[in-house]
Design a protein around this motif. Structure first.
Motif, PDB file in Angstrom:
ATOM      1  N   ILE A   1      32.929 106.945   6.451  1.00 14.75           N
ATOM      2  CA  ILE A   1      34.338 106.944   6.841  1.00 14.75           C
ATOM      3  C   ILE A   1      34.881 108.303   6.421  1.00 14.75           C
ATOM      4  N   ALA A   2      34.702 109.272   7.279  1.00 15.46           N
ATOM      5  CA  ALA A   2      34.981 110.665   6.922  1.00 15.46           C
ATOM      6  C   ALA A   2      35.026 111.515   8.187  1.00 15.46           C
ATOM      7  N   ASP A   3      35.626 112.703   8.036  1.00 12.82           N
ATOM      8  CA  ASP A   3      35.557 113.736   9.069  1.00 12.82           C
ATOM      9  C   ASP A   3      35.936 113.188  10.455  1.00 12.82           C
ATOM     10  N   ASP A   4      35.079 113.398  11.458  1.00 13.12           N
ATOM     11  CA  ASP A   4      35.417 113.058  12.835  1.00 13.12           C
ATOM     12  C   ASP A   4      35.591 111.563  13.073  1.00 13.12           C
ATOM     13  N   VAL A   5      35.063 110.735  12.195  1.00 14.17           N
ATOM     14  CA  VAL A   5      35.251 109.291  12.341  1.00 14.17           C
ATOM     15  C   VAL A   5      36.724 108.919  12.252  1.00 14.17           C
ATOM     16  N   LEU A   6      37.503 109.749  11.551  1.00 15.61           N
ATOM     17  CA  LEU A   6      38.922 109.466  11.355  1.00 15.61           C
ATOM     18  C   LEU A   6      39.811 110.026  12.456  1.00 15.61           C
ATOM     19  N   THR A   7      39.250 110.806  13.358  1.00 15.70           N
ATOM     20  CA  THR A   7      40.035 111.368  14.459  1.00 15.70           C
ATOM     21  C   THR A   7      40.409 110.256  15.437  1.00 15.70           C
ATOM     22  N   PRO A   8      41.371 110.497  16.312  1.00 15.66           N
ATOM     23  CA  PRO A   8      41.697 109.481  17.321  1.00 15.66           C
ATOM     24  C   PRO A   8      40.485 109.052  18.137  1.00 15.66           C
ATOM     25  N   GLU A   9      39.628 110.011  18.495  1.00 16.35           N
ATOM     26  CA  GLU A   9      38.428 109.676  19.275  1.00 16.35           C
ATOM     27  C   GLU A   9      37.459 108.830  18.450  1.00 16.35           C
ATOM     28  N   GLY A  10      37.295 109.208  17.177  1.00 17.92           N
ATOM     29  CA  GLY A  10      36.415 108.442  16.306  1.00 17.92           C
ATOM     30  C   GLY A  10      36.913 107.029  16.087  1.00 17.92           C
TER      31      GLY A  10
END
Length: 280
Positions: free
Chosen positions: A33-42
């Motif tokens: 649960i970090a980095d790009d996973v937290l983006t809208p897409e992730g």
């Protein structure tokens, strides 16, 4: 969604909390649960998963900090007028910004360790903002688009180092274990108004803090916008937003942690933490 990390320290796996309160394993889909996973897409990819098909995590594993690979742990001071008053400090005209070192981050129920020689270790329940989209000089109107979600933070503070050992608060805010985060990140879509959440903290069953984010001087949008003008905010960065009154420093007489206590704290809709306090 309620996103979390579980398992032994340094070996945490990604997971989410389902509607029945069970932890579901996400490690077949994301690494952390970090980095790009937290983006809208992730987040959209996670939201599209069939939760019922995810493996159930058995037992009661340790919960780690709800965000991995935090690059910046930014803190806001004196963001509640009544807390500024109990601290004997003026209400700020602009946000007071300082750092908590990322090495202080621990799980929501891990021990809080009083530093060697400390006599003034204190507690602070705070709303944490988790950034989900890179933000550079964003306006208040667009600031919330850059928020992944929210979490509970205990901004543990050593008041002597913060206030009596020179002019920088950072020294009293970043000792190891001084940043319990979690139990989970609650995504922004599940928190319709982060500016109106009840919050509380107890030490050994005595309630010291009983407040609400509605009395923050600077709200979430203002803080994200303001901080984005000072630095580039990146997915996984955490901003902890200040505390309501009731800290140990504000008691008469003052009350500080000695070791052996249990701290419990929580924020409406964001879960609870519980920490044992021990001396180094």
């Amino acid at each position: 969604m309620k996103l979390l990390r579980y398992g032994p320290e340094g070996q945490e796996k990604p997971g989410l909390l389902d509607a029945e309160g069970q932890i579901r394993d996400l490690s077949g889909h994301v690494a952390d649960i970090a980095d790009d996973v937290l983006t809208p897409e992730g987040q959209a990819k996670l939201a599209a998963l069939d939760v019922a098909s995810l493996p159930v995590v058995q037992g009661s594993p340790r919960l780690g900090a709800c965000v991995g690979h935090v690059r910046k742990f930014i803190a806001i001071g004196l963001n509640y007028a009544d807390h500024a008053a109990e601290s004997g400090m003026p209400v700020p005209a602009e946000p007071v910004v300082f750092n908590k070192w990322t090495s202080c981050i621990v799980g929501p129920n891990d021990d809080v360790v009083i530093p060697e020689g400390s006599n003034k270790t204190d507690w602070e329940v705070e709303l944490g903002i988790v950034i989900g989209k890179t933000a550079r000089s964003v306006s208040e109107a667009e600031a919330l688009e850059h928020v992944a979600g929210y979490c509970v933070v205990n901004d543990v503070s050593e008041r002597e180092w913060q206030l009596e050992r020179g002019a920088t608060w950072d020294k009293g805010k970043g000792f190891d274990t001084f940043g319990p985060i979690g139990p989970y990140v609650v995504t922004r879509d599940e928190v319709p108004d982060a500016g109106n959440l009840s919050m509380w903290l107890e030490v050994d069953g005595k309630r010291y803090q009983d407040g609400s984010t509605k009395t923050m001087i600077f709200g979430v949008a203002k803080l994200v916008s303001y901080c984005s003008k000072l630095m580039t905010l990146m997915p996984g960065d955490v901003i902890t937003t200040g505390t309501p009154p009731g800290v140990g420093m504000g008691q008469n007489p003052q009350v500080y942690l000695k070791g052996g206590e249990t701290i419990r704290l929580g924020i409406e809709g964001l879960g609870e933490q519980s920490q044992k306090v021990r001396r180094a």
